[in-house]
Design an enzyme around this catalytic site. Structure first.
Site, PDB file in Angstrom:
ATOM      1  N   HIS A 211       6.205  60.985   4.853  1.00  0.00           N
ATOM      2  CA  HIS A 211       6.512  62.215   4.603  1.00  0.00           C
ATOM      3  C   HIS A 211       5.645  63.114   5.464  1.00  0.00           C
ATOM      4  CE1 HIS A 211       2.695  62.940   2.500  1.00  0.00           C
ATOM      5  NE2 HIS A 211       2.725  61.689   2.165  1.00  0.00           N
ATOM      6  N   CYS A 228       0.389  56.464   2.306  1.00  0.00           N
ATOM      7  CA  CYS A 228       1.658  57.041   2.735  1.00  0.00           C
ATOM      8  C   CYS A 228       1.683  56.936   4.381  1.00  0.00           C
ATOM      9  CB  CYS A 228       2.095  58.297   2.177  1.00  0.00           C
ATOM     10  SG  CYS A 228       2.710  58.314   0.555  1.00  0.00           S
TER      11      CYS A 228
END
Length: 254
Positions: A211, A228
């Site tokens: 992301h 992430c």
């Protein structure tokens, strides 16, 4: 006298070999740098450097200016107006001609006051070349993510469509490695665990996703994620988000 004769003879042989090979030998000092009045560079960079120049030499210049707090952006590898302003400030502070051009004298002074920048100082805000793709990425549709080069390749049938810099989790929350699949996409996602935005999230393993990261965009590799895969180029990740489908491969490798 005999020793001196042998030394002179050896030098003569060396000169003859050099002439035959068509090479030139540049004498070097104890620090390994060329002797004489030519430009000195810790990273084999060429000087002078001036506004409009690009490349690794400019990137090293910017990294060294950052060490002295003359520059706060980049390194970008482009000698822009901010870099010129930083060079002018450095020159004025050191009593050098204020030209904004990094000549040999300015470069020597800067090198003497700084240390050779490490790889991730040179690429603090991205721009590094991508590693070769993992073999698992060479078929089908894959987000091919290298921890070694800290890059993501978006690949379709072995062809790299786009590539971008990425950031991973810290030692306390490392990003998982292996082959996964995108199982969910969320354009305007917000983490319920950390109460932080995760735009263009493509989840591939539990709560881990590829992301966009506002923090990565602002601080580069000075920070880290909670596991992430962060992207700092919003335009690039927006395009990839539009193209990636649920079920596409995600390969995270060394």
């Amino acid at each position: 006298m005999r020793t001196r004769g042998r030394t002179l003879a050896a030098l003569g042989v060396l000169a003859a070999l050099v002439a035959l090979c068509g090479c030139t030998v540049q004498p070097r000092g104890a620090d390994g740098r060329p002797l004489g009045g030519g430009p000195v560079s810790a990273g084999n960079t060429g000087v002078p450097l001036r506004p409009g120049d690009t490349g690794s030499a400019v990137r090293e210049l910017q990294a060294r200016l950052r060490q002295l707090d003359w520059l706060f952006d980049g390194p970008t590898g482009s000698y822009d107006d901010l870099t010129e302003r930083a060079v002018r400030g450095f020159q004025g502070k050191r009593g050098l001609p204020v030209t904004g051009v990094t000549d040999a004298v300015t470069w020597r002074r800067l090198v003497a006051m700084t240390r050779p920048p490490g790889r991730w100082e040179l690429y603090l805000m991205g721009g590094q070349p991508a590693a070769a793709p993992d073999p698992r990425c060479l078929t089908g549709r894959a987000l091919c993510i290298s921890k070694t080069s800290r890059t993501l390749r978006w690949m379709v049938d072995g062809r790299t469509v786009s590539e971008m810099a990425v950031r991973f989790g810290t030692l306390r929350s490392p990003t998982r490695e292996g082959a996964f699949h995108v199982y969910w996409k969320s354009r305007h996602h917000v983490s319920t665990l950390y109460d932080s935005p995760m735009p263009y999230a493509m989840f591939f393993s539990g709560g881990e996703a590829v992301h966009y990261s506002y923090d990565f965009a602002a601080r580069g590799y000075a920070g880290g994620s909670h596991g992430c895969v962060n992207v700092r180029d919003e335009g690039a990740i927006a395009q990839v988000f539009a193209e990636v489908r649920v079920g596409d491969k995600v390969v995270v490798y060394r």
